[in-house]
Design an enzyme around this catalytic site. Sequence first.
Site, short mmCIF file in Angstrom:
data_model
loop_
_atom_site.label_atom_id
_atom_site.label_comp_id
_atom_site.label_asym_id
_atom_site.label_seq_id
_atom_site.Cartn_x
_atom_site.Cartn_y
_atom_site.Cartn_z
N GLY A 41 0.84 -1.20 0.00
CA GLY A 41 0.00 0.00 0.00
C GLY A 41 0.87 1.25 0.00
O GLY A 41 0.70 2.15 -0.84
N THR A 210 0.16 -8.48 -15.27
CA THR A 210 1.55 -8.06 -15.43
C THR A 210 2.42 -9.32 -15.51
O THR A 210 2.19 -10.28 -14.78
CB THR A 210 2.00 -7.12 -14.29
OG1 THR A 210 1.81 -7.78 -13.05
CG2 THR A 210 1.20 -5.83 -14.29
N ASP A 236 16.81 -4.79 -8.59
CA ASP A 236 15.89 -5.29 -7.57
C ASP A 236 14.45 -5.06 -8.05
O ASP A 236 14.06 -3.90 -8.26
CB ASP A 236 16.15 -4.56 -6.24
CG ASP A 236 15.21 -4.99 -5.13
OD1 ASP A 236 14.49 -5.99 -5.29
OD2 ASP A 236 15.21 -4.31 -4.07
N THR A 238 11.78 -5.63 -6.36
CA THR A 238 10.84 -5.34 -5.25
C THR A 238 10.19 -3.98 -5.48
O THR A 238 10.88 -2.98 -5.65
CB THR A 238 11.59 -5.30 -3.89
OG1 THR A 238 12.43 -6.44 -3.80
CG2 THR A 238 10.62 -5.26 -2.74
N ASP A 242 4.22 -2.41 -7.51
CA ASP A 242 3.61 -1.30 -6.78
C ASP A 242 3.79 0.01 -7.56
O ASP A 242 2.89 0.85 -7.62
CB ASP A 242 4.23 -1.17 -5.39
CG ASP A 242 4.01 -2.43 -4.58
OD1 ASP A 242 2.98 -3.10 -4.78
OD2 ASP A 242 4.90 -2.77 -3.76
O1 RIB Z 1 5.57 -5.33 -3.24
C1 RIB Z 1 6.72 -5.18 -2.47
C2 RIB Z 1 6.35 -5.08 -1.02
O2 RIB Z 1 5.78 -6.30 -0.59
C3 RIB Z 1 7.51 -4.85 -0.10
O3 RIB Z 1 7.79 -3.49 0.10
C4 RIB Z 1 7.11 -5.57 1.19
O4 RIB Z 1 6.88 -4.74 2.26
C5 RIB Z 1 5.87 -6.37 0.82
O5 RIB Z 1 4.75 -5.78 1.31
#
Ligand code: RIB
Length: 290
Positions: A41, A210, A236, A238, A242
Amino acid sequence: MAPILVVGSINADQVVVTDIVPRLGETVIGKSFKIVPGGKGANQAVAASRLGADVSFIGCVGNDTNGTFLLNNFKNNNVITDGIKIIDNASSGIAAITVCEGKNSIIVAPGANYHVTKEIIDEKIDLILKANLVLLQLEIPLDTVEYIVDICYENKIPVILNPAPAFKLKESIIDKVTYLTPNEHETETIFNTNDFDSLVTKYPNKLIITLGEKGLMYFDGEKVINIPANKVEVVDTTGAGDTFNGALAYKLVNNASLKDSLIFANKAASLKIKQVGAQNGMPTLSEMEE
Ligand code: RIB
């Protein structure tokens, strides 16, 4: 600018970069460690805000040092925190993240994120009713997400639901959201199929899958559209999903077409993956233009 509301998780990400991922029972030596702001979020809110959107957030943190760190991060990124509650008897959410060869594996301990209840939504209902778009994920209780989807549907407020991490969803929830943005694994969990070409045709201009380095796909009502990923060096991934969702929300509230919004969001996600940490590398609008 039209307000976006994100309701979701806020985590302190504990990120280890390693060349070897340990098996169960094994210890390995990693390369580096960092604690950075995260939570699906929070990441989506920061992604939209960095691009210039007017973003509010409903969520919970614990009454602890991580909570202070995460609230400060929102303030530094101009995300409005009036909807955030500090929970005395819970720790802030954390995510234990391993990054190996650019790919990640994540365990989330939700802590205060599971205190985002329907009662909190009722307390903060004004933030929902004044939003032009609501952005949701699944790191808060599922019944809270369903409750918000119902409120938005009754009030004709568009919703992007990023169903991550994946849980089976009621068909009525899928019907009521405006956009559903799973990745490949989430799509398979939710719909129990890997025949994505047929699947997207059932949800025109709604289901956006995606596909990581293969980009994304959706059905525009006439044909299946594939938008390829941009080629960049992967450090990365990660937070790439989002960034995609936050940027998509930003473009949609600025009245761009779905296709243009997806192309833009896809590009924003590819800029993010050049840096370690969920929010590092999320672009500003001028970085996007460059
Ligand atoms: O989508 C990545 C996120 O997933 C990370 O920041 C971690 O906190 C998890 O919620």
